[in-house]
Design a protein around this motif. Sequence first.
Motif, PDB file in Angstrom:
ATOM      1  N   SER A 117      31.065  38.683  33.554  1.00  0.00           N
ATOM      2  CA  SER A 117      30.547  39.606  32.306  1.00  0.00           C
ATOM      3  C   SER A 117      31.691  40.681  31.775  1.00  0.00           C
ATOM      4  O   SER A 117      31.523  40.905  30.867  1.00  0.00           O
ATOM      5  CB  SER A 117      29.277  40.137  32.800  1.00  0.00           C
ATOM      6  OG  SER A 117      29.456  40.772  33.902  1.00  0.00           O
ATOM      7  N   ASP A 118      32.574  40.876  32.882  1.00  0.00           N
ATOM      8  CA  ASP A 118      33.642  42.021  32.868  1.00  0.00           C
ATOM      9  C   ASP A 118      34.903  41.853  33.264  1.00  0.00           C
ATOM     10  O   ASP A 118      35.072  41.970  34.669  1.00  0.00           O
ATOM     11  CB  ASP A 118      33.030  43.427  32.957  1.00  0.00           C
ATOM     12  CG  ASP A 118      33.807  44.326  32.631  1.00  0.00           C
ATOM     13  OD1 ASP A 118      35.365  44.154  32.464  1.00  0.00           O
ATOM     14  OD2 ASP A 118      33.648  45.788  32.506  1.00  0.00           O
TER      15      ASP A 118
ATOM     16  N   GLU B 142      38.001  42.684  33.093  1.00  0.00           N
ATOM     17  CA  GLU B 142      38.752  43.974  33.527  1.00  0.00           C
ATOM     18  C   GLU B 142      38.209  44.352  34.996  1.00  0.00           C
ATOM     19  O   GLU B 142      38.868  44.635  35.752  1.00  0.00           O
ATOM     20  CB  GLU B 142      38.710  44.836  32.417  1.00  0.00           C
ATOM     21  CG  GLU B 142      39.513  46.151  32.792  1.00  0.00           C
ATOM     22  CD  GLU B 142      39.679  47.076  31.700  1.00  0.00           C
ATOM     23  OE1 GLU B 142      40.028  48.273  31.764  1.00  0.00           O
ATOM     24  OE2 GLU B 142      39.257  46.768  30.558  1.00  0.00           O
ATOM     25  N   THR B 143      36.711  44.624  35.018  1.00  0.00           N
ATOM     26  CA  THR B 143      36.162  45.188  36.298  1.00  0.00           C
ATOM     27  C   THR B 143      36.503  44.021  37.381  1.00  0.00           C
ATOM     28  O   THR B 143      36.631  44.578  38.501  1.00  0.00           O
ATOM     29  CB  THR B 143      34.928  45.292  35.860  1.00  0.00           C
ATOM     30  OG1 THR B 143      34.357  46.429  35.188  1.00  0.00           O
ATOM     31  CG2 THR B 143      34.075  45.900  37.209  1.00  0.00           C
TER      32      THR B 143
ATOM     33  N   TYR C 144      36.535  44.357  44.222  1.00  0.00           N
ATOM     34  CA  TYR C 144      35.260  43.887  43.454  1.00  0.00           C
ATOM     35  C   TYR C 144      34.696  42.402  43.919  1.00  0.00           C
ATOM     36  O   TYR C 144      35.634  41.577  43.916  1.00  0.00           O
ATOM     37  CB  TYR C 144      35.840  43.840  41.931  1.00  0.00           C
ATOM     38  CG  TYR C 144      34.488  43.248  41.070  1.00  0.00           C
ATOM     39  CD1 TYR C 144      33.412  43.954  40.701  1.00  0.00           C
ATOM     40  CD2 TYR C 144      34.532  41.910  40.966  1.00  0.00           C
ATOM     41  CE1 TYR C 144      32.411  43.472  39.981  1.00  0.00           C
ATOM     42  CE2 TYR C 144      33.408  41.284  39.952  1.00  0.00           C
ATOM     43  CZ  TYR C 144      32.316  42.409  39.662  1.00  0.00           C
ATOM     44  OH  TYR C 144      31.441  41.752  38.725  1.00  0.00           O
TER      45      TYR C 144
ATOM     46  N   ASP D 175      34.024  33.099  29.914  1.00  0.00           N
ATOM     47  CA  ASP D 175      32.775  33.224  28.832  1.00  0.00           C
ATOM     48  C   ASP D 175      31.335  32.835  29.728  1.00  0.00           C
ATOM     49  O   ASP D 175      31.776  32.165  30.841  1.00  0.00           O
ATOM     50  CB  ASP D 175      32.872  32.746  27.595  1.00  0.00           C
ATOM     51  CG  ASP D 175      33.213  31.203  27.411  1.00  0.00           C
ATOM     52  OD1 ASP D 175      32.810  30.591  28.262  1.00  0.00           O
ATOM     53  OD2 ASP D 175      33.753  30.914  26.419  1.00  0.00           O
TER      54      ASP D 175
END
Length: 333
Positions: A81-82, A84-85, A91, A120
């Motif tokens: 979903s993210d 970059e995170t 993470y 995606d």
Amino acid sequence: MISLPVVESSQVGAARRKALHESERIGLSAYDRDRLALVVTEAATNLVRHARGGEIILIPRAQGEAARFDVIALDDGPGLSDVETAMTDGYTTAQEGERGLGGGLGAIARMADAFDIYSDTKGTTLAITIGKLNKELEGAVDAAGLIVPKPDFSEGGDAFGLRPEAPHTMIMLMDVLGHGPAAAVEAEKGVGAFARSTGASLEETAAEISAALSGGRGAAALLVELSHTAGRLRAMSLGNVRGEILSPDGARHGIPSTPGIVGASAKQPRVTEHDWPAKGMLVLSTDGLRGSERVPEPSSLFFRETVTIAATLYKRRRRGTDDCGVVVARARP
């Protein structure tokens, strides 16, 4: 190119061992082999823990002092979903006791000599290179090809070739009839004829390939003379290899093909000419992949590296019943 399913934990070690075996064969340095082992282990562990339909593709690229090794990790979702995170150290969405080496995507990126990611809701593609990158050898066209044999075969009849020549680059994608080692031998003949035709025209190159395959299984093939600047693109196609030109505005234009078999058809296919827009992209694929979907891939995919685009198209369009070949090319800015 070696495709390995990674859907359970036992396949993580198998992927690492296969990568190390192939890296030793091409003479990758001990330092690079250590990095390769870590990258494959982490990427494969992520596939098992977080994804559906995981697959690792191993691509030994060169030998000796120029040895390099590409690793592509692919899955069928659920995607990130993210991104970059997800690249942040530490993470993870895994539960305690289910984690990999702990470094995650950020660690993979730091260990790699080249790294790209696309994600995606349909899945994630990681493209990783370990080893030497020779920027001096880069031509005016940024191109990448991906060939994956039919399931349960180690080799097949799909093959591609690139021939940089001023003021254009010649590109070929071929699909030899049949599968397995015998088809691979014929594909090598076709690629060899293409490579030996340096400086020849599109028509002369097609004739050389046809002569090399005469008396054999025959093949479908698409040859493209891709200009290094915006203008016109010339192509010759015989059989069911597809070509598509993508414009920056999202428009798509197909390259027509003449029915027949390279090496068996007496009639040479006609040359067709097409607009080649600035910042355009060329996508070639064999019939092991489906054509463009009714709802095409997001435009954001086509801003990634060409190898990432090719791998993502392979994963999402493959039929699973044939060899798969895809080439993506665009002029460098």
